[in-house]
Scaffold this motif. Structure first.
Motif, PDB file in Angstrom:
ATOM      1  N   ASP A 210      22.884   0.565   0.518  1.00 32.36           N
ATOM      2  CA  ASP A 210      21.898   0.887   1.007  1.00 32.36           C
ATOM      3  C   ASP A 210      21.484   1.089   2.467  1.00 32.36           C
ATOM      4  O   ASP A 210      20.978   2.215   2.639  1.00 32.36           O
ATOM      5  N   HIS A 211      22.275   0.428   3.315  1.00 41.24           N
ATOM      6  CA  HIS A 211      22.281   0.644   4.362  1.00 41.24           C
ATOM      7  C   HIS A 211      22.903   1.994   5.023  1.00 41.24           C
ATOM      8  O   HIS A 211      22.269   2.748   5.961  1.00 41.24           O
ATOM      9  N   HIS A 212      23.796   2.366   4.174  1.00 38.59           N
ATOM     10  CA  HIS A 212      24.502   3.538   4.514  1.00 38.59           C
ATOM     11  C   HIS A 212      23.674   4.588   4.050  1.00 38.59           C
ATOM     12  O   HIS A 212      23.635   5.837   4.717  1.00 38.59           O
ATOM     13  N   LEU A 213      23.076   4.542   3.085  1.00 42.12           N
ATOM     14  CA  LEU A 213      22.124   5.783   2.844  1.00 42.12           C
ATOM     15  C   LEU A 213      20.841   5.958   3.918  1.00 42.12           C
ATOM     16  O   LEU A 213      20.666   7.202   4.147  1.00 42.12           O
ATOM     17  N   ARG A 214      20.637   4.676   4.425  1.00 46.27           N
ATOM     18  CA  ARG A 214      19.674   4.823   5.673  1.00 46.27           C
ATOM     19  C   ARG A 214      20.511   5.397   6.680  1.00 46.27           C
ATOM     20  O   ARG A 214      19.834   6.343   7.343  1.00 46.27           O
ATOM     21  N   HIS A 215      21.824   5.202   6.887  1.00 41.72           N
ATOM     22  CA  HIS A 215      22.253   5.581   7.984  1.00 41.72           C
ATOM     23  C   HIS A 215      22.565   7.211   7.746  1.00 41.72           C
ATOM     24  O   HIS A 215      22.408   7.987   8.886  1.00 41.72           O
ATOM     25  N   TYR A 216      23.062   7.649   6.690  1.00 44.66           N
ATOM     26  CA  TYR A 216      22.902   9.269   6.221  1.00 44.66           C
ATOM     27  C   TYR A 216      21.691   9.482   6.987  1.00 44.66           C
ATOM     28  O   TYR A 216      21.720  10.982   7.398  1.00 44.66           O
ATOM     29  N   ALA A 217      20.625   9.009   6.296  1.00 48.98           N
ATOM     30  CA  ALA A 217      19.317   9.856   6.675  1.00 48.98           C
ATOM     31  C   ALA A 217      19.003  10.088   7.971  1.00 48.98           C
ATOM     32  O   ALA A 217      18.602  11.142   8.751  1.00 48.98           O
ATOM     33  N   VAL A 218      19.284   9.004   8.801  1.00 50.25           N
ATOM     34  CA  VAL A 218      19.225   9.015  10.333  1.00 50.25           C
ATOM     35  C   VAL A 218      20.124   9.918  11.136  1.00 50.25           C
ATOM     36  O   VAL A 218      19.505  10.809  11.847  1.00 50.25           O
ATOM     37  N   GLU A 219      21.628   9.985  10.675  1.00 55.27           N
ATOM     38  CA  GLU A 219      22.503  10.749  11.339  1.00 55.27           C
ATOM     39  C   GLU A 219      22.396  12.285  10.828  1.00 55.27           C
ATOM     40  O   GLU A 219      22.300  13.290  11.917  1.00 55.27           O
ATOM     41  N   PHE A 220      22.255  12.649   9.725  1.00 54.37           N
ATOM     42  CA  PHE A 220      21.767  13.977   9.196  1.00 54.37           C
ATOM     43  C   PHE A 220      20.474  14.447   9.867  1.00 54.37           C
ATOM     44  O   PHE A 220      20.483  15.745  10.124  1.00 54.37           O
ATOM     45  N   ARG A 221      19.456  13.560   9.826  1.00 50.39           N
ATOM     46  CA  ARG A 221      18.230  14.139  10.365  1.00 50.39           C
ATOM     47  C   ARG A 221      18.417  14.638  11.824  1.00 50.39           C
ATOM     48  O   ARG A 221      18.096  15.890  12.137  1.00 50.39           O
ATOM     49  N   ASN A 222      19.246  13.964  12.483  1.00 50.20           N
ATOM     50  CA  ASN A 222      19.336  14.020  13.835  1.00 50.20           C
ATOM     51  C   ASN A 222      20.245  15.238  14.230  1.00 50.20           C
ATOM     52  O   ASN A 222      20.167  16.225  15.093  1.00 50.20           O
ATOM     53  N   TRP A 223      21.404  15.563  13.413  1.00 46.41           N
ATOM     54  CA  TRP A 223      22.094  16.630  13.457  1.00 46.41           C
ATOM     55  C   TRP A 223      21.371  17.750  12.990  1.00 46.41           C
ATOM     56  O   TRP A 223      21.767  18.953  13.706  1.00 46.41           O
ATOM     57  N   ILE A 224      20.525  17.792  12.063  1.00 45.97           N
ATOM     58  CA  ILE A 224      19.989  19.194  11.788  1.00 45.97           C
ATOM     59  C   ILE A 224      18.988  19.639  12.772  1.00 45.97           C
ATOM     60  O   ILE A 224      18.946  20.895  13.137  1.00 45.97           O
ATOM     61  N   ILE A 225      18.337  18.616  13.530  1.00 47.67           N
ATOM     62  CA  ILE A 225      17.480  18.844  14.446  1.00 47.67           C
ATOM     63  C   ILE A 225      18.256  19.487  15.834  1.00 47.67           C
ATOM     64  O   ILE A 225      17.776  20.290  16.399  1.00 47.67           O
ATOM     65  N   ALA A 226      19.326  18.829  15.921  1.00 42.70           N
ATOM     66  CA  ALA A 226      20.338  19.191  16.975  1.00 42.70           C
ATOM     67  C   ALA A 226      20.894  20.702  16.677  1.00 42.70           C
ATOM     68  O   ALA A 226      20.896  21.620  17.599  1.00 42.70           O
ATOM     69  N   ALA A 227      21.113  21.045  15.577  1.00 44.75           N
ATOM     70  CA  ALA A 227      21.551  22.277  15.131  1.00 44.75           C
ATOM     71  C   ALA A 227      20.293  23.410  15.387  1.00 44.75           C
ATOM     72  O   ALA A 227      20.836  24.518  15.689  1.00 44.75           O
ATOM     73  N   ALA A 228      19.189  23.147  14.976  1.00 42.36           N
ATOM     74  CA  ALA A 228      18.109  23.818  15.237  1.00 42.36           C
ATOM     75  C   ALA A 228      17.945  24.228  16.413  1.00 42.36           C
ATOM     76  O   ALA A 228      17.789  25.364  17.033  1.00 42.36           O
ATOM     77  N   ALA A 229      18.073  23.173  17.352  1.00 41.89           N
ATOM     78  CA  ALA A 229      17.650  23.178  18.889  1.00 41.89           C
ATOM     79  C   ALA A 229      18.944  24.338  19.355  1.00 41.89           C
ATOM     80  O   ALA A 229      18.471  25.231  20.255  1.00 41.89           O
ATOM     81  N   ALA A 230      19.970  24.070  18.768  1.00 40.01           N
ATOM     82  CA  ALA A 230      21.132  25.229  19.490  1.00 40.01           C
ATOM     83  C   ALA A 230      21.041  26.614  18.897  1.00 40.01           C
ATOM     84  O   ALA A 230      21.374  27.613  19.484  1.00 40.01           O
ATOM     85  N   GLN A 231      19.843  26.787  17.960  1.00 43.81           N
ATOM     86  CA  GLN A 231      19.804  28.164  17.344  1.00 43.81           C
ATOM     87  C   GLN A 231      18.670  28.493  18.181  1.00 43.81           C
ATOM     88  O   GLN A 231      18.540  30.157  18.025  1.00 43.81           O
ATOM     89  N   ALA A 232      17.917  27.874  18.867  1.00 47.81           N
ATOM     90  CA  ALA A 232      16.629  28.321  19.589  1.00 47.81           C
ATOM     91  C   ALA A 232      17.256  29.415  20.946  1.00 47.81           C
ATOM     92  O   ALA A 232      18.142  29.040  21.608  1.00 47.81           O
TER      93      ALA A 232
END
Length: 232
Positions: A210-232
């Protein structure tokens, strides 16, 4: 007669002061991330690994024993994220560039419990928490037909809806397979859906999964945000 009534929780509300937007929680997160980045930068990669050497030895021993006791059997859990404003192709192109680049900071910044990510003589190495345990493992194949499991995985989604898929074994330096990962992406009208599945030995406590499912949520959310920022 005993009074069993409990006191209401204490709450604190920001009424005025800072001119920037955000809650007290937002302020705290900003400062926590800034402090963490400072410590990571000052210690450096090897400094962090030296500092965590005893924790890594203990964490890897936990994974190795879990794999031995589970005799090749795994249990799975999946985190599902919905992203808007970015396609899966754009995100994965950013991820490929991030992992192929020399700047580890953008990968580490996605989660407080990321300690090292990079490639060495064995392969793609990750040092991060697995539940409460700090572990050092590798991602990729191991041995002949190491990835054949993915074709028969119960969590495999239709190719037509989730055409972008990546699977991996998670293995220790000595080759012990201690987990698996299956991540699948499908575009939507306004973005994409990410299905992120992790597999751990069946003897691992459920809270580790369960903790790794939370880990996934945090890291991929932040990677997605970083990827979107790089597109701007």
């Amino acid at each position: 007669m005993t009074d069993t009534q409990t006191s209401p929780p204490v709450t604190v509300t920001l009424k005025s002061g800072p001119t920037g937007a955000g809650s007290i929680d937002d302020f705290e997160l900003f400062y926590a991330r800034r402090a963490l980045d400072r410590f990571r930068t000052r210690l450096g990669r090897q400094g962090l690994l030296d500092l965590l050497a005893a924790d890594i030895e203990e964490g890897n021993a936990f994974l190795r024993e879990s794999a031995r006791a589970s005799d090749g059997n795994f249990k799975a859990g999946t985190t599902v994220l919905a992203a808007q404003g970015l396609t899966s192709g754009e995100f994965l192109a950013w991820m490929d560039g991030a992992f192929a680049g020399d700047d580890e900071r953008v990968l580490l910044a996605a989660h407080p419990e990321h300690y090292a990510m990079g490639t060495d003589a064995i392969g793609a190495r990750v040092v991060e928490n697995i539940g409460p345990h700090v572990c050092s493992f590798y991602m990729g194949g191991w041995g002949t037909d190491a990835m054949a499991w993915a074709a028969d995985a119960a969590e495999l989604l239709p190719e037509s809806e989730f055409p972008r898929k990546m699977s991996s074994n998670l293995f220790l330096e000595d080759g012990t397979v201690v987990g698996r990962a299956l991540i699948q992406f499908g575009d939507t009208p306004d973005g994409f859906t990410a299905n992120l599945t992790v597999y751990f030995p069946v003897t691992c406590p459920d809270e580790v999964l369960d903790h790794h499912l939370r880990h996934y949520a945090v890291e991929f959310r932040n990677w997605i945000i970083a990827a979107a920022a790089a597109q701007a």
